[in-house]
Design an enzyme around this catalytic site. Sequence first.
Site, PDB file in Angstrom:
ATOM      1  N   GLU A  82      -6.651   5.035   7.276  1.00  0.00           N
ATOM      2  CA  GLU A  82      -6.390   6.643   7.445  1.00  0.00           C
ATOM      3  C   GLU A  82      -7.901   7.900   6.666  1.00  0.00           C
ATOM      4  O   GLU A  82      -7.652   8.535   7.089  1.00  0.00           O
ATOM      5  CB  GLU A  82      -4.760   6.465   6.621  1.00  0.00           C
ATOM      6  CG  GLU A  82      -3.541   6.514   7.008  1.00  0.00           C
ATOM      7  CD  GLU A  82      -2.497   5.751   6.294  1.00  0.00           C
ATOM      8  OE1 GLU A  82      -2.467   5.788   5.283  1.00  0.00           O
ATOM      9  OE2 GLU A  82      -1.397   5.775   7.429  1.00  0.00           O
TER      10      GLU A  82
ATOM     11  N   GLY B 199       2.811   2.401  10.348  1.00  0.00           N
ATOM     12  CA  GLY B 199       3.813   4.097  10.636  1.00  0.00           C
ATOM     13  C   GLY B 199       4.881   4.436  11.219  1.00  0.00           C
ATOM     14  O   GLY B 199       5.536   5.253  11.866  1.00  0.00           O
TER      15      GLY B 199
ATOM     16  N   GLY C 208       3.054  -0.796   4.371  1.00  0.00           N
ATOM     17  CA  GLY C 208       3.455   0.831   3.855  1.00  0.00           C
ATOM     18  C   GLY C 208       4.976   1.040   3.017  1.00  0.00           C
ATOM     19  O   GLY C 208       5.616   0.903   2.299  1.00  0.00           O
ATOM     20  N   GLY C 209       5.390   1.536   4.575  1.00  0.00           N
ATOM     21  CA  GLY C 209       7.234   2.003   4.724  1.00  0.00           C
ATOM     22  C   GLY C 209       7.695   0.918   3.886  1.00  0.00           C
ATOM     23  O   GLY C 209       8.455   1.642   3.016  1.00  0.00           O
TER      24      GLY C 209
ATOM     25  N   SER D 260       3.533  -1.508  10.233  1.00  0.00           N
ATOM     26  CA  SER D 260       4.772  -2.140  10.747  1.00  0.00           C
ATOM     27  C   SER D 260       5.892  -3.158  10.903  1.00  0.00           C
ATOM     28  O   SER D 260       6.745  -4.101  11.439  1.00  0.00           O
ATOM     29  CB  SER D 260       5.171  -1.175  12.305  1.00  0.00           C
ATOM     30  OG  SER D 260       4.975   0.120  12.798  1.00  0.00           O
TER      31      SER D 260
ATOM     32  N   HIS E  57      -9.222   1.743   5.116  1.00  0.00           N
ATOM     33  CA  HIS E  57      -8.281   1.711   5.591  1.00  0.00           C
ATOM     34  C   HIS E  57      -8.382   2.821   7.002  1.00  0.00           C
ATOM     35  O   HIS E  57      -9.242   4.096   6.402  1.00  0.00           O
ATOM     36  CB  HIS E  57      -7.129   2.342   4.686  1.00  0.00           C
ATOM     37  CG  HIS E  57      -5.821   2.215   5.147  1.00  0.00           C
ATOM     38  ND1 HIS E  57      -5.579   3.090   6.127  1.00  0.00           N
ATOM     39  CD2 HIS E  57      -4.524   1.511   4.821  1.00  0.00           C
ATOM     40  CE1 HIS E  57      -4.195   3.080   5.888  1.00  0.00           C
ATOM     41  NE2 HIS E  57      -3.724   1.540   5.593  1.00  0.00           N
TER      42      HIS E  57
ATOM     43  N   ASN F 127       0.977  -1.279   0.241  1.00  0.00           N
ATOM     44  CA  ASN F 127       0.157   0.098  -0.281  1.00  0.00           C
ATOM     45  C   ASN F 127       0.835   1.124   0.208  1.00  0.00           C
ATOM     46  O   ASN F 127       1.468   1.547   1.050  1.00  0.00           O
ATOM     47  CB  ASN F 127      -0.992  -0.047   1.225  1.00  0.00           C
ATOM     48  CG  ASN F 127      -1.820   1.495   1.200  1.00  0.00           C
ATOM     49  OD1 ASN F 127      -1.985   1.966   0.400  1.00  0.00           O
ATOM     50  ND2 ASN F 127      -2.117   1.422   2.270  1.00  0.00           N
ATOM     51  N   TRP F 128       0.925   1.866  -1.087  1.00  0.00           N
ATOM     52  CA  TRP F 128       1.870   2.998  -1.414  1.00  0.00           C
ATOM     53  C   TRP F 128       1.201   4.045  -0.455  1.00  0.00           C
ATOM     54  O   TRP F 128       1.940   5.275  -0.378  1.00  0.00           O
ATOM     55  CB  TRP F 128       2.582   3.098  -2.682  1.00  0.00           C
ATOM     56  CG  TRP F 128       3.067   2.159  -3.519  1.00  0.00           C
ATOM     57  CD1 TRP F 128       3.752   1.203  -2.559  1.00  0.00           C
ATOM     58  CD2 TRP F 128       4.061   1.584  -4.493  1.00  0.00           C
ATOM     59  NE1 TRP F 128       5.023   0.071  -3.208  1.00  0.00           N
ATOM     60  CE2 TRP F 128       4.723   0.627  -4.393  1.00  0.00           C
ATOM     61  CE3 TRP F 128       2.962   3.011  -5.661  1.00  0.00           C
ATOM     62  CZ2 TRP F 128       5.688   0.188  -5.859  1.00  0.00           C
ATOM     63  CZ3 TRP F 128       3.925   2.378  -6.577  1.00  0.00           C
ATOM     64  CH2 TRP F 128       4.994   1.279  -7.011  1.00  0.00           C
ATOM     65  N   LYS F 129       0.104   4.101  -0.218  1.00  0.00           N
ATOM     66  CA  LYS F 129      -0.356   5.414  -0.378  1.00  0.00           C
ATOM     67  C   LYS F 129       0.038   6.982  -0.381  1.00  0.00           C
ATOM     68  O   LYS F 129      -0.180   6.194  -2.034  1.00  0.00           O
ATOM     69  CB  LYS F 129       0.340   5.426   1.301  1.00  0.00           C
ATOM     70  CG  LYS F 129      -0.314   4.151   2.494  1.00  0.00           C
ATOM     71  CD  LYS F 129       0.453   4.473   3.788  1.00  0.00           C
ATOM     72  CE  LYS F 129       0.037   3.369   4.741  1.00  0.00           C
ATOM     73  NZ  LYS F 129       0.298   3.673   6.455  1.00  0.00           N
TER      74      LYS F 129
ATOM     75  N   GLU G 297      -5.211  -4.180  11.061  1.00  0.00           N
ATOM     76  CA  GLU G 297      -4.167  -2.579  11.262  1.00  0.00           C
ATOM     77  C   GLU G 297      -4.697  -2.061  12.222  1.00  0.00           C
ATOM     78  O   GLU G 297      -5.267  -1.361  12.309  1.00  0.00           O
ATOM     79  CB  GLU G 297      -3.901  -2.439   9.231  1.00  0.00           C
ATOM     80  CG  GLU G 297      -3.826  -2.591   8.235  1.00  0.00           C
ATOM     81  CD  GLU G 297      -3.211  -1.896   7.516  1.00  0.00           C
ATOM     82  OE1 GLU G 297      -2.311  -1.971   6.792  1.00  0.00           O
ATOM     83  OE2 GLU G 297      -4.023  -0.871   7.790  1.00  0.00           O
TER      84      GLU G 297
HETATM   85  P1  13P Z   1       3.194   0.691   7.711  1.00  0.00           P
HETATM   86  O1  13P Z   1       3.540  -0.381   7.079  1.00  0.00           O
HETATM   87  O2  13P Z   1       4.093   2.230   7.080  1.00  0.00           O
HETATM   88  O3  13P Z   1       3.494   0.502   9.028  1.00  0.00           O
HETATM   89  O4  13P Z   1       2.239   1.136   7.127  1.00  0.00           O
HETATM   90  C1  13P Z   1       1.281   0.143   6.887  1.00  0.00           C
HETATM   91  C2  13P Z   1      -0.638   0.270   6.098  1.00  0.00           C
HETATM   92  O5  13P Z   1      -1.484   1.049   6.664  1.00  0.00           O
HETATM   93  C3  13P Z   1      -0.887  -0.683   5.321  1.00  0.00           C
HETATM   94  O6  13P Z   1      -1.786  -0.244   4.814  1.00  0.00           O
END
Ligand code: 13P
Length: 253
Positions: free
Chosen positions: A96, A172, A233-234, A212, A94, A8-10, A166
Amino acid sequence: MDLIIAANWKMHKTATETREFCDSVIQNEKSFKGVEVLICPPFTALSAASAALKDSSVKLGAQNMHWEQQGAHTGEIAAPMLLEFGVEYVIIGHSERRHLMGEDDDQIRRKVNAALENNLKPILCVGETETEREQGLTERVIEKQLAGALGDLDLNKAENMVVAYEPVWAIGSGKAASEDDAENAAVLIRRYCLNNFGEKVVASLRIQYGGSVKVGNIHSFLALPSIMGALVGGASLEADSFRDLVQAARKAV
Ligand code: 13P
């Protein structure tokens, strides 16, 4: 059923950066065998990703969608627009979007239904905030989110669903959930789906952990009996790091 590892690149990567990433990742695709690998770029990079991944086994996902097929919804994207690029999965609800963009259960439910109606596979995200966790509300929050999102699920279309646990505080933060917490949440999700939708839906349900996830911890989550993948994500933003994650995941197969 294969594990599913999704990037998930956001709000990261231009179309040019996406092309470079995809070209690099597919060079290693032979080493991904047995793992379903999915990249969810921003909408503006779907075309570039679609072209770059065309002849590969790496799949394409979107990060959101609207529930209508078309209409006066400035700034929104509909399922037929995603399908045109060969999008197969769509992340819905999600944290966010729930917490920063104010998405509510009703909207999330409409999106899940619209995704299934259009033969897109939803990756429904659920998870508690830090405050809810401290108040001992984790289970209640997850059940409420599941009930809200899956309230009028069409059981005939609900195969191949993915639910991502999640926890908001793990996203993050560098502070992943413990294995026990991830497994407990996954068991809860599976039990909820079994009780409400039956064996057929649960047989094809995959539960991911997200928050994470890195090369150093992905194996411990995938080794859990109820976890069948990760939403990352990251650590999915660099091609080398993402390749390492998928290869680490493969060792858990
Ligand atoms: P991180 O892996 O950066 O913690 O993000 C997780 C996420 O929100 C994936 O959708």
